[in-house]
Structures are given as C-alpha cells and as structure tokens.
Design a protein around this motif. Structure first.
Motif, PDB file in Angstrom:
ATOM      1  N   LEU A 172      -8.027  -6.261 -12.636  1.00 34.44           N
ATOM      2  CA  LEU A 172      -7.584  -6.292 -10.961  1.00 34.44           C
ATOM      3  C   LEU A 172      -6.564  -7.174 -10.716  1.00 34.44           C
ATOM      4  O   LEU A 172      -6.824  -8.539 -11.014  1.00 34.44           O
ATOM      5  N   ASP A 173      -5.304  -7.138 -10.239  1.00 32.49           N
ATOM      6  CA  ASP A 173      -4.326  -8.177  -9.802  1.00 32.49           C
ATOM      7  C   ASP A 173      -3.683  -7.536  -8.629  1.00 32.49           C
ATOM      8  O   ASP A 173      -4.167  -6.481  -8.080  1.00 32.49           O
ATOM      9  N   GLU A 174      -2.916  -8.348  -8.043  1.00 33.88           N
ATOM     10  CA  GLU A 174      -2.012  -8.018  -6.718  1.00 33.88           C
ATOM     11  C   GLU A 174      -1.337  -6.626  -7.156  1.00 33.88           C
ATOM     12  O   GLU A 174      -1.190  -5.676  -6.044  1.00 33.88           O
ATOM     13  N   ASP A 175      -0.792  -6.440  -8.139  1.00 36.96           N
ATOM     14  CA  ASP A 175       0.244  -5.440  -8.613  1.00 36.96           C
ATOM     15  C   ASP A 175      -0.732  -3.998  -8.652  1.00 36.96           C
ATOM     16  O   ASP A 175      -0.512  -3.107  -8.038  1.00 36.96           O
ATOM     17  N   LEU A 176      -1.918  -4.228  -9.155  1.00 36.71           N
ATOM     18  CA  LEU A 176      -2.789  -3.036  -9.265  1.00 36.71           C
ATOM     19  C   LEU A 176      -3.421  -2.758  -7.787  1.00 36.71           C
ATOM     20  O   LEU A 176      -3.545  -1.538  -7.372  1.00 36.71           O
ATOM     21  N   LEU A 177      -3.706  -3.660  -7.163  1.00 39.02           N
ATOM     22  CA  LEU A 177      -4.295  -3.549  -5.718  1.00 39.02           C
ATOM     23  C   LEU A 177      -3.314  -2.638  -4.889  1.00 39.02           C
ATOM     24  O   LEU A 177      -3.552  -1.728  -4.309  1.00 39.02           O
ATOM     25  N   ASN A 178      -1.838  -3.064  -4.898  1.00 37.22           N
ATOM     26  CA  ASN A 178      -0.905  -2.576  -4.232  1.00 37.22           C
ATOM     27  C   ASN A 178      -0.880  -0.954  -4.823  1.00 37.22           C
ATOM     28  O   ASN A 178      -0.349  -0.137  -3.788  1.00 37.22           O
ATOM     29  N   THR A 179      -0.786  -0.697  -5.919  1.00 37.23           N
ATOM     30  CA  THR A 179      -0.810   0.648  -6.390  1.00 37.23           C
ATOM     31  C   THR A 179      -2.128   1.343  -5.912  1.00 37.23           C
ATOM     32  O   THR A 179      -1.788   2.558  -5.386  1.00 37.23           O
ATOM     33  N   LEU A 180      -2.994   1.005  -5.851  1.00 32.20           N
ATOM     34  CA  LEU A 180      -4.230   1.345  -5.432  1.00 32.20           C
ATOM     35  C   LEU A 180      -4.264   1.996  -4.113  1.00 32.20           C
ATOM     36  O   LEU A 180      -4.707   3.028  -3.560  1.00 32.20           O
ATOM     37  N   ILE A 181      -3.504   0.907  -3.303  1.00 33.74           N
ATOM     38  CA  ILE A 181      -3.408   1.154  -1.728  1.00 33.74           C
ATOM     39  C   ILE A 181      -2.266   2.174  -1.560  1.00 33.74           C
ATOM     40  O   ILE A 181      -2.443   3.042  -0.829  1.00 33.74           O
ATOM     41  N   ASN A 182      -1.249   2.110  -2.230  1.00 36.00           N
ATOM     42  CA  ASN A 182      -0.208   2.884  -2.091  1.00 36.00           C
ATOM     43  C   ASN A 182      -0.517   4.484  -2.471  1.00 36.00           C
ATOM     44  O   ASN A 182      -0.098   5.501  -1.833  1.00 36.00           O
ATOM     45  N   ASN A 183      -1.432   4.689  -3.487  1.00 37.10           N
ATOM     46  CA  ASN A 183      -1.666   5.821  -3.965  1.00 37.10           C
ATOM     47  C   ASN A 183      -3.086   6.291  -3.114  1.00 37.10           C
ATOM     48  O   ASN A 183      -3.768   7.511  -3.398  1.00 37.10           O
ATOM     49  N   ARG A 184      -3.394   5.459  -1.907  1.00 38.29           N
ATOM     50  CA  ARG A 184      -4.556   5.929  -1.260  1.00 38.29           C
ATOM     51  C   ARG A 184      -6.004   5.947  -1.952  1.00 38.29           C
ATOM     52  O   ARG A 184      -6.912   6.907  -1.463  1.00 38.29           O
ATOM     53  N   LEU A 185      -6.050   5.353  -3.064  1.00 37.86           N
ATOM     54  CA  LEU A 185      -7.303   5.603  -3.878  1.00 37.86           C
ATOM     55  C   LEU A 185      -8.258   4.370  -3.227  1.00 37.86           C
ATOM     56  O   LEU A 185      -9.578   4.479  -3.421  1.00 37.86           O
ATOM     57  N   VAL A 186      -7.677   3.489  -2.687  1.00 35.75           N
ATOM     58  CA  VAL A 186      -8.347   2.512  -1.691  1.00 35.75           C
ATOM     59  C   VAL A 186      -8.127   2.318  -0.361  1.00 35.75           C
ATOM     60  O   VAL A 186      -6.773   2.371  -0.219  1.00 35.75           O
ATOM     61  N   LEU A 187      -8.938   2.653   0.677  1.00 38.63           N
ATOM     62  CA  LEU A 187      -8.663   2.749   1.960  1.00 38.63           C
ATOM     63  C   LEU A 187      -9.349   1.430   2.698  1.00 38.63           C
ATOM     64  O   LEU A 187     -10.230   0.709   2.134  1.00 38.63           O
ATOM     65  N   ASN A 188      -8.865   0.979   3.913  1.00 40.23           N
ATOM     66  CA  ASN A 188      -9.474  -0.087   4.488  1.00 40.23           C
ATOM     67  C   ASN A 188     -10.532   0.407   4.962  1.00 40.23           C
ATOM     68  O   ASN A 188     -11.116   1.637   4.919  1.00 40.23           O
ATOM     69  N   GLU A 189     -11.597  -0.542   5.417  1.00 41.47           N
ATOM     70  CA  GLU A 189     -13.098  -0.188   5.817  1.00 41.47           C
ATOM     71  C   GLU A 189     -13.302   0.710   7.144  1.00 41.47           C
ATOM     72  O   GLU A 189     -14.007   1.676   7.175  1.00 41.47           O
ATOM     73  N   GLU A 190     -12.295   0.600   8.024  1.00 41.96           N
ATOM     74  CA  GLU A 190     -12.374   1.550   9.082  1.00 41.96           C
ATOM     75  C   GLU A 190     -11.963   2.817   8.657  1.00 41.96           C
ATOM     76  O   GLU A 190     -12.764   3.775   9.286  1.00 41.96           O
ATOM     77  N   GLN A 191     -10.976   3.258   7.862  1.00 35.48           N
ATOM     78  CA  GLN A 191     -10.764   4.473   7.480  1.00 35.48           C
ATOM     79  C   GLN A 191     -11.961   5.109   6.617  1.00 35.48           C
ATOM     80  O   GLN A 191     -12.217   6.194   6.730  1.00 35.48           O
TER      81      GLN A 191
END
Length: 202
Positions: A172-191
């Motif tokens: 886990l690093d910033e680049d991977l986190l951004n990839t996960l977010i952009n690919n909607r593999l992780v969402l924010n807690e409200e979603q």
C-alpha cells in the motif's frame, strides 16, 4: 497451549471485545512481531488500534497487515489512515479468481510467548468492538509442538500472499491507493453505507 473464547456484542459474563484483546497484546511487551490478515478495514478500526501499533513499532516490533479490498468492505478513509500513520500494509485483491479474500486472523510472536486470535472480527470499528462476533485465542510458547504446528500451518497457508507469488498482493502506497480509488475498488465510507443499506433493503 491454552485456548480461550472471545465473544462480543452481548451483555454477558464472557464478553470481551476483540479490539481490547489485540490492543492489550500490542502493549503487553511480550511480543516482537504482529501479523494481521483482515478482509475489511475502516477508519474507526485503524484509529482503535493505531496508537498501540505505533507504540509497538517504536519499541522495535515488526508489523505487517494484509488487507483485502474485495466486496467494497474496505474504505478509502481506512487505507488513508494506514498510510498517514505509517503502518506497513499490503493490499490483497483477487480480481479474476472469483474467490474473495475474507480472513480475520491476528498473530503475535515473542521470545517467550505467542498468541493467535482467529474468528469473525474484521479490522473495523464495529468488528473490533460493536458487532456480535466470536473468536478463539490460542496462547502457546515457542517450541511447544501444537502451537508451532498451528503457526506453521497458518504461515504456509498465507505464504503466497506474504511473498507475493500469487500475484494478488501489493504494498500500500499513495499510487496504489489512487489506483484503487480511480477503479472504484475502494469507496468512501458514506458510499459504502449506501451500498450496504441498499442490499439490506432488498
């Protein structure tokens, strides 16, 4: 070897929150390594254990978390908290296998004591302290045959995740986190809450 029961979520004489057991182990001074395998992580889950983990690391302890991102169970805020608090984390994702990464196991090892907590508690606020959850605690000493066999079986089972040979593990690093977010593999807690409520209402 000593085996104990953890039950939480009921007002009962046997009630002990998994989060309390994990925090106490991290702060006990008895262990020098902590490996966790958790399907889901939330910001509250990280916040509940981060002070103890950081204290453990400051004292020379080794920490490795292996966190899943399947089924939208892990939140953007949870992963951000792990990065912000510099907790060594590997992301496990099984996009093409049709198999969901879904364990909840916490392993502590020291020179004289070992502890394994295995059950239903994810590294989330509700999983560690609120939900109705059950786990077993296995305590043993290094060299004790049954305990060593159990530990060897666990590490053998997770070997492909730990060493990356299965191709489903990334640091886990910033680049991977951004990839996960952009690919909607992780969402924010409200979603995530909206998705859960939608499923529960059908």
């Amino acid at each position: 070897m000593k085996v104990g029961f953890i039950g939480q979520g009921f007002q009962h004489t046997l009630t002990t929150e998994a989060g309390k057991v994990i925090n106490n182990a991290l702060l006990s001074g008895k262990y020098n390594s902590f490996d966790a395998f958790s399907a889901f992580v939330s910001e509250a889950g990280v916040n509940n254990v981060s002070n103890a983990i950081q204290s453990f690391i400051s004292g020379g302890g080794s920490v490795k978390l292996y966190v899943g991102v399947d089924l939208h169970g892990t939140s953007k805020e949870g992963l951000e908290a792990l990065l912000k608090k510099s907790i060594p984390t590997w992301i496990v994702h099984t996009p093409t296998t049709g198999i969901v990464y879904h364990p909840k196991l916490y392993k502590f090892k020291g020179e004289n004591d070992c502890l394994i907590v295995i059950g239903s508690s994810n590294l989330t606020g509700s999983g560690l302290y609120q939900n109705i959850e059950v786990s077993l605690c296995v305590e043993y000493q290094p060299g004790e045959a049954q305990g060593e066999q159990l530990e060897n079986n666990i590490m053998s089972f997770f070997e492909g995740i730990i060493n990356g040979t299965l191709g489903i593990t990334q640091v886990l690093d910033e680049d991977l986190l951004n990839t996960l977010i952009n690919n909607r593999l992780v969402l924010n807690e409200e979603q995530n809450r909206i998705i859960r409520n939608s499923v529960n209402n059908h």
